[in-house]
Design an enzyme around this catalytic site. Structure first.
Site, PDB file in Angstrom:
ATOM      1  N   ASP A  57      -3.160  -7.695  13.089  1.00 20.57           N
ATOM      2  CA  ASP A  57      -2.117  -6.680  13.119  1.00 20.57           C
ATOM      3  C   ASP A  57      -2.693  -5.325  13.504  1.00 20.57           C
ATOM      4  O   ASP A  57      -3.285  -4.638  12.670  1.00 20.57           O
ATOM      5  CB  ASP A  57      -1.417  -6.622  11.757  1.00 20.57           C
TER       6      ASP A  57
ATOM      7  N   HIS B  42       1.004  -2.193  12.622  1.00 21.75           N
ATOM      8  CA  HIS B  42       1.351  -1.516  11.371  1.00 21.75           C
ATOM      9  C   HIS B  42       0.108  -0.816  10.816  1.00 21.75           C
ATOM     10  O   HIS B  42      -0.968  -0.910  11.396  1.00 21.75           O
ATOM     11  CB  HIS B  42       1.894  -2.536  10.369  1.00 21.75           C
TER      12      HIS B  42
ATOM     13  N   SER C 197      10.014  -2.299  11.448  1.00 26.39           N
ATOM     14  CA  SER C 197       9.032  -2.525  10.381  1.00 26.39           C
ATOM     15  C   SER C 197       8.077  -1.344  10.219  1.00 26.39           C
ATOM     16  O   SER C 197       7.468  -1.180   9.164  1.00 26.39           O
ATOM     17  CB  SER C 197       8.245  -3.802  10.655  1.00 26.39           C
TER      18      SER C 197
END
Ligand SMILES: *[C@@H]1O[C@H](CO)[C@@H](O)[C@H](O)[C@H]1NC(C)=O
Ligand SMILES: *[C@@H]1O[C@H](CO)[C@@H](O)[C@H](O)[C@H]1NC(C)=O
Ligand SMILES: *[C@@H]1O[C@H](CO)[C@@H](O)[C@H](O)[C@H]1NC(C)=O
Ligand SMILES: *[C@@H]1O[C@H](CO)[C@@H](O)[C@H](O)[C@H]1NC(C)=O
Ligand SMILES: *[C@@H]1O[C@H](CO)[C@@H](O)[C@H](O)[C@H]1NC(C)=O
Ligand SMILES: *[C@@H]1O[C@H](CO)[C@@H](O)[C@H](O)[C@H]1NC(C)=O
Length: 435
Positions: free
Chosen positions: A402, A405, A164
């Site tokens: 998160d 990312h 990702s």
């Protein structure tokens, strides 16, 4: 404004001295006017106005004037080598400096930003994380330019290979390139793991190839149930990306985080080690060694690929997760609002992972064949300073923290400036760096 001028009020009675003072005032007013005019002209006629007076450095070190070398050896050894003919420039050592507007796109201008990375849309008022620019110590990193990039990659195919974060990187490139041409969204699979965009006027194809480990791997089954662990086969490459290699002109390898959990490593079908396991007869090989091996094996595979073109492969070094106050599960967060200048607690560990990748990369670079080329996108150190660039709780689901990312737009966009620099300087214009 003038009321605050130091001499103005004291001389309002028009003494003989007053005339001189008035001349002085007039002089300063004219000076201020001229300066304003100068900067206005500069801003109006410059594509990136602030680069002119903030970033201009000593001309001998300007990237586009010198045959620069990006040499991981210099990166590993902080002592710089340079001679008159070739200035070695380590793009990956430097600092983040504040700029008035550090983003080339916004959540308005790029409709392709996934909600989970759209920190401007879901975030707090504090959008300072976009107002920073990466400045290498020894040279200038030119800003990203969509038209230039598209002209370099005309007729070519580029794939981000990995997880990702590879996709995060591709989405950033999509937003940046959308400024030059609107791409066609031509393919996606059910899981959105394989994606293809096409830029028709430039005949440029941009793809994502999903792979968690680069190696062939599968979820570990224990007593008939799936676990969070993986079985990873170090002697088998993941065909999901490897089979699609021959069409590529550029491959960008971007992996790491799937190794950061308990995983079992196999060779010849037998367990040879693990990551984070605690079993007397299974050696704990560790994250750093395994991530290094993954990159080394993938590069070797590409180098040996007979059906492949003389492609350029870039390997991205480990992208730091920047949890503080705990980890993913126990209240850890990444709530800083500006770059950090001090070293992260896990600096040495993260650099250790990166060093293993660089070491494997160097091995393979020494014996490239068939015109294949390898470069490193050595972003670990730069990104370690950007805990403010993760979505944190600034995404569509605030319960989700998160710190892995990166926000779009955000500091991750600099990876594309580095990429463009490498493509530009490795694609003929500056010549062969190995001689
Ligand atoms: C750049 O700096 C070096 C050393 O500081 C100096 O010798 C050189 O003349 C400078 N070049 C320019 C174009 O200013
Ligand atoms: C920053 O620059 C981008 C690109 O030039 C522009 O689209 C955006 O509106 C600017 N943002 C601000 C807050 O000025
Ligand atoms: C962009 O972000 C702003 C908040 O900064 C938000 O109000 C707006 O809805 C967002 N627009 C899009 C198209 O995402
Ligand atoms: C799997 O089953 C064995 C035997 O029933 C048991 O000893 C073991 O703890 C189980 N393992 C897990 C991870 O549940
Ligand atoms: C590995 O995962 C743990 C738990 O989520 C996290 O705290 C740690 O920072 C991660 N390590 C790396 C190197 O990403
Ligand atoms: C981040 O969270 C910590 C712990 O909850 C808190 O002490 C700190 O003030 C927060 N920082 C910011 C910038 O909000």
């Amino acid at each position: 404004m003038l009321e605050n001028f130091p001499y103005y009020n004291t001389n309002k009675n028009g003494t003989s001295n007053g005339l001189q003072i008035r001349k002085l005032v007039l002089f300063y007013v004219l000076l201020a006017f001229a300066a304003t005019l100068f900067f206005t002209v500069l801003i109006l006629y410059s594509p990136n106005p602030f680069s002119n007076f903030i970033f201009k450095k000593n001309a001998t070190t300007l990237s586009h004037q010198s045959p620069l070398k990006i040499d991981p050896a210099t990166t590993m050894n902080p002592k710089k080598e340079s001679n008159d003919e070739k200035i070695k420039c380590d793009l990956f050592e430097g600092k983040w400096i504040p700029v008035p507007n550090g983003s080339l796109y916004t959540n308005w201008s790029c409709p392709l930003i996934p909600n989970s990375r759209n920190c401007l849309k879901f975030g707090s008022e504090n959008a300072d994380f976009i107002n920073w620019r990466w400045m290498p110590n020894d040279c200038e990193l030119p800003g990203f330019n969509a038209k230039t990039f598209l002209s370099i990659v005309r007729g070519k195919k580029l794939a981000f290979i990995g997880d990702s974060l590879a996709r995060n990187q591709m989405d950033s490139l999509l937003c940046l390139l959308s400024q030059g041409e609107t791409p066609e969204d031509v393919y996606t699979d059910d899981l959105d793991h394989y994606r293809t965009f096409y830029f028709p006027s430039h005949d440029f194809t941009l793809m994502a190839y999903w792979t968690q480990h680069l190696f062939s791997s599968a979820v570990k089954i224990v007593n008939g149930s799936e676990t969070a662990m993986f079985d990873i086969h170090l002697d088998r490459i993941d065909d999901n990306w490897a089979q699609k290699l021959p069409i590529l002109d550029y491959a960008i390898i971007s992996i790491g985080h799937w190794f950061n959990r308990t995983n079992y490593l196999y060779e010849g079908g037998k367990v040879v080690g693990c990551i984070y396991c605690d079993e007397p007869d299974v050696p704990n090989v560790g994250l750093a060694v395994t991530v290094g091996k993954a990159v080394g094996t993938a590069l070797e595979y590409i180098n040996d690929c007979k059906e492949c073109k003389a492609l350029l492969t870039l390997a991205r070094t480990f992208s730091p997760t920047l949890f503080e106050y705990g980890s993913w599960n126990d209240g850890g967060k990444c709530n800083r609002t500006s770059p950090s200048t001090e070293k992260q607690a896990d600096y040495d560990f993260l650099m250790g992972v990166r060093n293993f990748q660089v070491k494997e990369f160097e091995k393979i670079k020494k014996r490239t064949t068939d015109g294949k080329r390898f470069e490193m996108l050595d972003i670990t150190r730069a990104m370690m300073m950007r805990p403010d660039g993760h979505p944190g709780t600034n995404s569509h689901d605030p319960s989700y923290r998160d710190c892995i990312h990166w926000c779009l737009p955000g500091p991750v966009d600099v990876w594309k400036e580095l990429l463009m620099f490498v493509l530009q300087n490795r694609d003929g214009s500056i010549g062969d760096r190995d001689h």
